[in-house]
Design a protein around this motif. Sequence first.
Motif: not given
Length: 237
Positions: A77-95, A127-131
């Motif tokens: 399954v091809l997912q974006s980083f943001t989609e991977m985070a959302a699937a785990r109930g986490l918030q994707a972030s980036s700088r 890229r990060g998840m929950d900071g």
Amino acid sequence: MTASQHAYAWLSDALRRGMFAPGSRLPGERALAERIGVSRETLRQALTRLAEDGQLSASSQRGWYVTRQLLGEPPSVLQSFTEMAAARGLQASSRILRQIRRPATIDEATRLRIAPSAPVLEVRRVRGMDGAPLCVDTTVLVAARAAGLETVNLTDRSLYEALLVECGVRVARSAYAVQAQAADGEVATLLELVVGAPVLVGDEVTYDLDGVPVLLSRTVYRGDAYRFEADLFRPLT
């Protein structure tokens, strides 16, 4: 309930409620034992059980750490980083480190099937998840397919979503390869690692519905935060 069971239950609840963030170090054993109201020996029994459960990891010199949640797409399954985070109930972030239009290199032009020195858009982000920083991602897009993205704020936005909404380009599949490397000085600083720590490097070419290359990406993941999954089949003979 025994003292060991009490300590285990207290720690399990604290981890579940996010009292200690993934990847963080727990307080020292003496302070933690006093906080829970048990002896250090009893505390170690509970910590060991949690390590066996995969919730904690131990360092002989630096104490106990909360296990980072592994990042990875479901098999095939091809997912974006943001989609991977959302699937785990986490918030994707980036700088954003870099977001520039420039000429393609010869290798990029070949892989993207564009003319040598044709314009591309390079986007480099931590890229990060929950900071917590998990990866450094460098993406090179065909500028003709990503018109207008030079000025779009991509700080916390999925590139796949931005391509679809802003440019009408839908990604459909990718060719992906991953290998282990050691973190250099820049990556170690960005991902809060020591120089030489293990990282996983994923190289990807992503295609649209017509099989035309849209972007290249190189993503350097913390070795303790990424798992690659795939479905493998034996050929019929």
